[in-house]
Scaffold this motif. Structure first.
Motif, PDB file in Angstrom:
ATOM      1  N   UNK A 229      14.933 -16.778   0.803  1.00 52.87           N
ATOM      2  CA  UNK A 229      15.044 -16.710   2.264  1.00 52.87           C
ATOM      3  C   UNK A 229      13.747 -16.268   2.914  1.00 52.87           C
ATOM      4  N   UNK A 230      12.974 -15.475   2.206  1.00 54.21           N
ATOM      5  CA  UNK A 230      11.756 -15.008   2.856  1.00 54.21           C
ATOM      6  C   UNK A 230      11.058 -13.919   2.072  1.00 54.21           C
ATOM      7  N   UNK A 231      10.125 -13.277   2.757  1.00 55.95           N
ATOM      8  CA  UNK A 231       9.397 -12.163   2.149  1.00 55.95           C
ATOM      9  C   UNK A 231       9.454 -10.971   3.109  1.00 55.95           C
ATOM     10  N   UNK A 232       9.157  -9.818   2.562  1.00 52.37           N
ATOM     11  CA  UNK A 232       9.183  -8.623   3.403  1.00 52.37           C
ATOM     12  C   UNK A 232       8.322  -7.532   2.803  1.00 52.37           C
ATOM     13  N   UNK A 233       8.162  -6.469   3.542  1.00 49.36           N
ATOM     14  CA  UNK A 233       7.450  -5.319   3.013  1.00 49.36           C
ATOM     15  C   UNK A 233       8.040  -4.052   3.602  1.00 49.36           C
ATOM     16  N   UNK A 234       7.721  -2.934   2.960  1.00 53.65           N
ATOM     17  CA  UNK A 234       8.205  -1.646   3.452  1.00 53.65           C
ATOM     18  C   UNK A 234       7.065  -0.634   3.377  1.00 53.65           C
ATOM     19  N   UNK A 235       6.712  -0.087   4.526  1.00 51.16           N
ATOM     20  CA  UNK A 235       5.631   0.905   4.590  1.00 51.16           C
ATOM     21  C   UNK A 235       6.188   2.194   5.185  1.00 51.16           C
ATOM     22  N   UNK A 236       5.338   3.201   5.250  1.00 50.39           N
ATOM     23  CA  UNK A 236       5.671   4.447   5.967  1.00 50.39           C
ATOM     24  C   UNK A 236       6.828   5.217   5.345  1.00 50.39           C
ATOM     25  N   UNK A 237       7.117   4.958   4.066  1.00 46.31           N
ATOM     26  CA  UNK A 237       8.228   5.695   3.450  1.00 46.31           C
ATOM     27  C   UNK A 237       7.748   6.663   2.385  1.00 46.31           C
TER      28      UNK A 237
ATOM     29  N   UNK B 249      -3.814  -4.967  10.217  1.00 47.93           N
ATOM     30  CA  UNK B 249      -4.359  -5.485   8.956  1.00 47.93           C
ATOM     31  C   UNK B 249      -3.248  -5.788   7.934  1.00 47.93           C
ATOM     32  N   UNK B 250      -2.391  -4.799   7.636  1.00 48.22           N
ATOM     33  CA  UNK B 250      -1.375  -5.089   6.604  1.00 48.22           C
ATOM     34  C   UNK B 250      -0.316  -6.079   7.103  1.00 48.22           C
ATOM     35  N   UNK B 251      -0.041  -6.089   8.411  1.00 51.22           N
ATOM     36  CA  UNK B 251       0.917  -7.065   8.932  1.00 51.22           C
ATOM     37  C   UNK B 251       0.331  -8.481   8.899  1.00 51.22           C
ATOM     38  N   UNK B 252      -0.978  -8.587   9.183  1.00 53.33           N
ATOM     39  CA  UNK B 252      -1.629  -9.904   9.093  1.00 53.33           C
ATOM     40  C   UNK B 252      -1.624 -10.392   7.652  1.00 53.33           C
ATOM     41  N   UNK B 253      -1.726  -9.453   6.717  1.00 51.24           N
ATOM     42  CA  UNK B 253      -1.696  -9.857   5.303  1.00 51.24           C
ATOM     43  C   UNK B 253      -0.325 -10.441   4.951  1.00 51.24           C
ATOM     44  N   UNK B 254       0.735  -9.819   5.467  1.00 47.64           N
ATOM     45  CA  UNK B 254       2.081 -10.351   5.197  1.00 47.64           C
ATOM     46  C   UNK B 254       2.242 -11.740   5.814  1.00 47.64           C
TER      47      UNK B 254
ATOM     48  N   UNK C 165       0.762  -1.247   0.000  1.00 52.88           N
ATOM     49  CA  UNK C 165       0.000   0.000   0.000  1.00 52.88           C
ATOM     50  C   UNK C 165       0.789   1.291   0.000  1.00 52.88           C
ATOM     51  N   UNK C 166       2.078   1.248   0.368  1.00 56.29           N
ATOM     52  CA  UNK C 166       2.838   2.501   0.437  1.00 56.29           C
ATOM     53  C   UNK C 166       3.317   2.948  -0.946  1.00 56.29           C
ATOM     54  N   UNK C 167       3.213   2.034  -1.910  1.00 52.96           N
ATOM     55  CA  UNK C 167       3.555   2.331  -3.305  1.00 52.96           C
ATOM     56  C   UNK C 167       4.999   2.746  -3.503  1.00 52.96           C
ATOM     57  N   UNK C 168       5.887   2.055  -2.799  1.00 51.23           N
ATOM     58  CA  UNK C 168       7.287   2.149  -3.180  1.00 51.23           C
ATOM     59  C   UNK C 168       7.616   0.784  -3.778  1.00 51.23           C
TER      60      UNK C 168
END
Ligand code: PLP
Length: 367
Positions: free
Chosen positions: A155-163, A172-177, A128-131
């Protein structure tokens, strides 16, 4: 002493890092220490490792190479998608990189085969942060392709928000990850050892006592260095917010009118500043400017107000405190001012260390 300079209290940075490592450890979350704001400083890297971070992350391969050169021994993660033109360097100097493009993973695979190494991949997911990030609906397909590349290990998956957009990490978005991690493991029969939930912006969520699900890693830079969380820029309980300060030197101090005179056009940065008339003021100029810092990101001490800046001059109102040429002023910095000061060759870096509780603090300068 050399000015301008950043005064970096390594003991306070270590305290901040250790406090966050311990608090997150209680929620089953490890910390990757992010060094990009420090230009890959080996001194700060060593302090982060001593405080118990799992490994180091940086967005620039040059910084990781610099840490390698300085014999920093740690697991290294490139936390920005590698450039295709840098895949050989990435494979040589990092253990893991964050990725979103199969062309890049393919390049990493070829480079890893040539170098007879294996390279770890964390696939970044857009939440959702669109980076950076693979759209969640495309993740399964990307995993399937990634698993086919020789010398590549998922090795895994990740996400980056708030940037980019300031989207807050939340339940909600953490549960989605977490759900994506479960579903990838179920579909492919693999184990994702890293589920990296985000950056300093995730701390409020992680430490709120919420269910952290599958998230087992955060990548922290700003919170460790500045003691602040970046969503509302509030100090974090128990952390030092003054581990790093900026010192600049006065090169002119005069009584001047507060209003310019003559015909007004644009200033050096294409702006037309509006100034209110306060009569004559004490104006002091400090030898630092846009080239070295983000003037909006400086917090002056009480009694000093920042009026403006050009590339090499910071203009201040010092009417309520007397400033003479040669005097030094200490500022607090925000992240953007810190990054620029750290990367400016004109700003010296003074590292303060206290070897033990009983020994006096000592310091040394790095240019
Ligand atoms: C910069 C960065 C971080 C660290 O962010 P902070 O806000 O400094 O904690 C983490 N992850 C990625 C992908 C980044 O680019």
């Amino acid at each position: 002493m050399s000015a301008p300079r950043l005064e970096i209290d390594l003991g306070k940075i270590e305290h901040n890092a250790r406090t966050l490592v311990e608090r997150l450890g209680r929620c089953g979350i490890s910390v990757t220490g992010v060094t990009k704001a420090t230009l890959g400083s080996p001194e700060i890297a060593a302090v982060l490792l001593r405080a118990g971070v799992l490994g180091l992350g940086d967005s620039r391969i040059e910084n990781i190479e610099a840490m390698h050169c300085a014999h920093v021994a740690a697991s290294m993660t490139l936390i920005r998608s590698p450039m295709l033109s840098q895949v050989e360097r990435v494979v040589m100097h990092t253990d893991v990189s964050f990725n979103t493009e199969l062309d890049v993973i393919s390049g990493l695979s070829s480079a890893a085969q040539k170098a007879k190494r294996t390279h770890g991949i964390v696939l970044m997911v857009e939440l959702g942060d669109l980076r950076e990030g693979i759209m969640p609906g495309d993740l399964e397909k990307t995993v399937r392709e990634t698993l086919r590349f020789p010398n590549i290990v998922l090795k895994g998956i990740g996400t980056n928000l708030a940037c980019r957009s300031g989207v807050s990490p939340d339940a909600k978005n953490m549960a989605e990850l977490s759900a994506l991690a479960d579903s990838i493991e179920a579909t492919f029969g693999t184990t994702l050892s890293i589920v990296s939930g985000g950056n300093s912006g995730n701390l409020q969520w992680a430490l709120s006592g919420a269910d952290t699900g599958r998230i087992n890693n955060l990548r922290l830079g700003e919170a460790i260095l500045l003691g602040c969380e970046p969503l509302h820029r509030q100090p974090i309980d128990g952390l030092h917010t003054d581990a790093i300060t900026l010192v600049a030197e006065v090169i002119e101090s005069k009584i001047k009118p507060s209003q310019p005179w003559g015909e007004m056009a644009q200033n050096a940065f294409g702006e037309k500043p509006s100034l209110t008339n306060q009569g004559d003021i004490s104006q002091a100029i400090l030898a630092i400017g846009h080239q070295d810092i983000d003037p909006c990101g400086l917090q002056p001490p009480p009694g000093i107000e920042i009026l403006g800046a050009s590339s090499d001059h910071l203009i201040t109102d010092t009417s309520s405190c007397n400033m003479s040429v040669g005097d030094e002023v200490s500022f607090q910095l925000n992240y953007s001012a810190l990054v620029r000061a750290m990367t400016s060759p004109f700003v010296a870096k003074l590292m303060r260390v206290q070897r033990s509780h009983t020994s006096p603090p000592s310091s040394y300068i790095i240019h």
